[in-house]
Design an enzyme around this catalytic site. Structure first.
Site: not given
Ligand code: ASP
Length: 332
Positions: A199, A227, A229-230, A249-250, A252
């Site tokens: 991300t 799907r 994500g956040d 980022t993380g 999600g």
């Molecule tokens: N937060 C992002 C998601 O879950 C992925 C990421 O931050 O790497 O889609």
């Protein structure tokens, strides 16, 4: 005081996991994206324009899990998510599941400025980009070898993973192997602490005191079709108001359940906490204990910047008016 911060993903990023050459490449890409946005802010640009430009620069770089370097879905496609938000007027736009638009962050901006909606998804979001003449790309543009190898690994493991760009694949796999038989998502796997994050994002405060945030991602390797994500969910992975601008980022799913980005704004508003303290609480006290590995970048109305993460590393860079540029990867 204008200020800008960017990220290129957080996760298991250690000195041992990057070669000196790939570390140099990441640092150069981060520095270039930072300089793009910083120069615009210095010249009086709006925070929204600066964060969009910084994110576009990272989307065009194959190293990061967004735009060109987006990870593969379970079915071997790319489905990208992006969002941006303008703080002073609370306008926001987001797209999810786009497959063709070169810069999903530009499509998110179209949603904000050209429609009455906040979030558009799937072919309709690509159609909007097409309608307004944004550059579209064929599937080959989004193909990167290391992402393909990551998908093969994830299919073998039978799980969905978060992958930041990794210059050195961990296993040797035939580069032309066809996709393996898709696995069935019958069990919900335990979070693996070694999952890597991707991300990209940017937050800024401009010379007029306005704040903005932008985030863009390919999501998770081997993610199930459709799907979300956040990242494109306003308040979860992306938020801006008159107090703060946040890009996360993380993993999600954890950030969604924590409404992570908006929680920082709430802690500042309801408890009167500083940006740094509010962001620390969300990342360390709320996300980390439940397995929500990752981090975020944040800026407040005074131009304070904070870049907390609870993982081994986070690709990040920041610069405030008149100060030196900081580019960092590991936990110092
Ligand atoms: N937060 C992002 C998601 O879950 C992925 C990421 O931050 O790497 O889609």
């Amino acid at each position: 005081m204008f200020a800008l911060a960017i990220h290129g993903g957080a996760g298991t990023i250690t000195r041992a996991s990057l070669t000196p050459d790939s570390e140099r490449e990441y640092r150069a890409a981060l520095a270039a994206a930072l300089a793009t946005g910083y120069d615009m802010l210095r010249d009086g640009a709006a925070a929204l324009d600066a964060v969009e430009a910084a994110v576009r620069s990272l989307e065009d770089c194959p190293l990061f899990n967004a735009g060109r370097g987006a990870v593969f879905t379970h079915d071997g496609h790319h489905e990208m998510d992006a969002a941006l938000m303008s703080g002073h007027n609370r306008l926001a736009g987001a797209v999810t599941g786009v497959r063709e638009v070169q810069n999903p962050i530009r499509a998110a901006r179209l949603v904000m400025e050209k429609t009455e909606h906040v979030l558009l998804g799937y072919p309709g979001a690509d159609d909007l980009a097409r309608e307004y003449g944004l550059p579209l790309q064929p599937v080959e543009y989004f193909f990167t070898q290391h992402r393909y190898i990551q998908l093969q690994e994830a299919l073998r493991e039978g799980r969905m993973r978060l992958d930041h760009s990794q210059a050195r694949p961990t296993t040797e796999l035939p580069t032309t192997a066809p996709l393996e038989e898709p696995v069935k998502f019958t069990d919900v796997p335990e979070p693996d602490p070694n999952w890597k994050k991707g991300t990209v994002g940017a937050v800024a405060r401009d010379q007029h005191g306005h704040l903005a945030a932008a985030t863009s991602t390919g999501g998770m390797t081997n993610k199930r079709y459709s799907r979300i994500g956040d990242t494109p969910l306003i308040g979860a992975g992306t938020w801006a108001d008159e107090r703060c601008a946040i890009s996360c980022t993380g993993n999600g799913e954890y950030f969604i359940r924590a409404v992570a980005a908006y929680d920082i704004a709430c802690l500042m508003e309801y408890k009167g906490l500083s940006l740094e303290e509010a962001a620390r609480i969300v990342v360390q006290d709320k996300l980390a204990p439940v397995g929500g590995e990752g981090g975020l970048i944040a800026v407040d109305a005074a131009g304070n910047v904070t870049l907390p993460f609870n993982s081994d590393g986070m690709y990040r860079a920041s610069q405030v008016e008149g100060g030196a540029a900081l580019v960092a990867i590991y936990k110092e």
